[in-house]
Design a protein around this motif. Structure first.
Motif, PDB file in Angstrom:
ATOM      1  N   GLU A 107     -12.366 -11.200 -16.023  1.00  0.00           N
ATOM      2  CA  GLU A 107     -13.501 -11.775 -15.307  1.00  0.00           C
ATOM      3  C   GLU A 107     -13.878 -13.128 -15.899  1.00  0.00           C
ATOM      4  N   ALA A 276     -17.062  -2.252  -5.991  1.00  0.00           N
ATOM      5  CA  ALA A 276     -15.922  -3.166  -5.952  1.00  0.00           C
ATOM      6  C   ALA A 276     -14.689  -2.528  -5.334  1.00  0.00           C
ATOM      7  N   GLY A 337     -24.997  -4.711  -6.241  1.00  0.00           N
ATOM      8  CA  GLY A 337     -23.716  -4.979  -5.615  1.00  0.00           C
ATOM      9  C   GLY A 337     -23.804  -5.276  -4.130  1.00  0.00           C
ATOM     10  N   ALA A 454     -19.375  -6.562  -2.691  1.00  0.00           N
ATOM     11  CA  ALA A 454     -18.787  -6.394  -4.024  1.00  0.00           C
ATOM     12  C   ALA A 454     -17.273  -6.232  -3.962  1.00  0.00           C
ATOM     13  N   SER A 455     -16.775  -5.713  -2.851  1.00  0.00           N
ATOM     14  CA  SER A 455     -15.339  -5.468  -2.717  1.00  0.00           C
ATOM     15  C   SER A 455     -14.563  -6.696  -2.257  1.00  0.00           C
ATOM     16  N   ARG A 458     -15.884 -11.337  -4.799  1.00  0.00           N
ATOM     17  CA  ARG A 458     -15.384 -11.768  -6.106  1.00  0.00           C
ATOM     18  C   ARG A 458     -13.891 -12.067  -6.021  1.00  0.00           C
TER      19      ARG A 458
END
Length: 493
Positions: A107, A276, A337, A454-455, A458
């Motif tokens: 990250e 995520a 999230g 969230a999935s 990012r």
């Protein structure tokens, strides 16, 4: 692996031919053989074709996890200087986590690469992932699931800002090292690559002894792209969003192809649950059996309540287990999230679930997600919300409720919806307070809010792009940045 591995030179040429130009590439270089080879291959190809209007810069992330990393970063800086390539050393500052260090380092690495790209004016990031990395990833994922994995993606959108390209995914480490030896260039061997406490190292040793099992990764990629397209079409026909909080799937939508349902419902679960990843295989099997069974009832999976009714399926975040967040003036953060919040007020604001503090001002009482800078654009008309009458002038986003007449507007939003399902959705909405008191109405507009996936927001692979971009439109969010390529594998896009 099919097709056979491509030479590193051919892979780089294919990348340059596919790029929209002009372009400035940030090369992520650690000093290892893969990334060093990537840098030199690109430098050679770019200098040989100035008409392409492609330039290079580079960045090295020093995680400061072992002695000698700073010296190694300086060696890379010297190499870049000798080639005339602008270079940044980006250091992972602060205390490192005691557990999950590899995930945290990943990250941090991509955050620092994105910051470096901004500083150097790059439009794209390229990394040196190879065919060897792909094989290792497929092997590790194969242990965890029976599903065919699409492995490492050749293109990923990071943080909605930068596309990350991996041009050497079909080139072997052996060929890259042969190229470096021909150039008389050495590389740095990271000792962690030999540490068997890491799963990837153990898998690497296993694969070096047995290359019998291979996967046609391009076929898996094509299948994933096709599924993303079919799931996006399913969204158009069968999914509705109410008030930015409650999802609804039509009865006919639950009768569609199971592979499409698996893909779409799993990703909706991740989005509504602020997760995520989609629920695991066993959870998805139970969920799909439940929602397609036809019997009314409720089931909770992945922090989402699935409410099966005779008119379809309703889904909303369960109101339990939602952790509060504190934002000081000027701070931004992702809450649960599901929402990205920017505190534009002069006070320290606490964000928590509406269910825990019913006296607070909920998000649906005047906040407008489109005010968020950098992400949100005026795309409100894209929301396919069937509960808004054509006469209503209220924007079709979370700001549609007027705080001066909350109960009247709540009835407008919930018209035709199951009362329990709507109340459950509202209970999971963010509410705001300052020093334990409700946020003053005059300050509500200073808290800028937008939906957050969230999935997807990012790391978004190009395989999931079609579905994610369509869902982004449903939530009245800005479109994702398009892939900056003219072609993929020689095919025009």
């Amino acid at each position: 692996m099919s097709p056979e591995a491509a030479s590193p030179q051919a892979a780089i040429l294919q990348l340059l031919e596919s790029l929209q130009s002009p372009a400035r590439l940030l090369v992520a270089i650690s000093g290892g053989s893969d990334s060093t080879g990537l840098l030199l291959l690109l430098d050679e190809a770019v200098k040989a074709a100035p008409h392409r209007k492609i330039s290079l810069c580079a960045a090295t992330v020093d995680h400061r996890l072992r002695a000698g990393s700073a010296d190694e970063a300086q060696q890379v800086a010297a190499l870049c200087a000798s080639l005339g390539i602008p270079h940044i050393i980006a250091v992972w500052q602060g205390e490192k986590p005691k557990t999950g260090i590899m995930a945290a380092a990943r990250e941090a690495r991509y955050d620092l690469l994105a910051e470096s790209a901004e500083r150097l004016g790059a439009s794209l990031i390229v990394t040196g992932h190879t065919l060897d990395d792909q094989r290792e990833t497929l092997q590790m994922r194969g242990v965890r699931t029976e599903q065919l994995s699409s492995g490492i993606a050749d293109a990923v959108l990071f943080d909605r800002r930068f596309w990350i390209l991996r041009p050497l995914l079909f080139s072997s480490r052996t060929d890259i090292r042969a190229f470096l030896k021909d150039q008389g260039v050495s590389w740095i061997d990271d000792p962690s690559n030999e540490d068997v406490k890491y799963e990837r190292v153990r898998v690497r040793r296993q694969l070096s002894a047995d290359r019998a099992t291979e996967t046609d990764i391009r076929a898996a990629w094509e299948a994933r792209l096709a599924l993303s397209l079919r799931a996006a079409e399913w969204l158009d026909r069968h999914f509705r969003l109410h008030g930015g909080l409650l999802g609804q799937v039509s009865v006919d939508g639950l009768r569609q192809d199971r592979a499409v349902l698996d893909y779409a419902v799993g990703r909706l679960a991740a989005v509504f649950g602020g997760q995520a990843f989609v629920p695991g295989r066993a959870h998805m099997e139970r969920l799909l059996s439940f929602v397609t069974g036809g019997e009314p009832g409720r089931m909770t999976t992945g922090r989402v309540v699935f409410d099966r009714r005779r008119d379809g399926l309703y889904l909303a975040r369960e109101s339990r287990g939602i952790v509060p967040m504190i934002l000081r003036p000027g701070e931004a953060g992702v809450w649960d999230g599901r929402f990205e919040a920017v505190n534009g007020s002069g006070a320290t604001v606490r964000i928590e679930a509406q269910a825990t503090r019913s006296s607070l001002i909920p998000v649906s009482s005047g906040l407008r997600p489109r005010d968020v800078t950098g992400i949100q654009s005026p795309r409100v008309a894209a929301v396919n919300d069937s509960t808004i009458s054509s006469e209503s002038s209220a924007p079709k986003d979370l700001g549609a409720l007027d705080s001066c007449d909350e109960h009247r507007n709540e009835r407008e939003w919930s018209r035709g919806l199951p009362k329990a399902a709507w109340k459950r959705a509202v209970a999971s909405a963010p509410a705001f307070s300052v020093d334990g008191d409700p946020l003053p109405l005059e300050s509500v507009g200073s808290i800028h809010l937008t939906s957050y996936f969230a999935s997807f927001d990012r790391f978004l692979t190009r395989f999931d792009f079609i579905f994610a971009d369509r869902l982004s439109a449903v939530f009245a969010m800005a479109p994702y940045a398009g892939l900056p390529l003219r072609s993929i594998d020689g095919k025009t896009i």
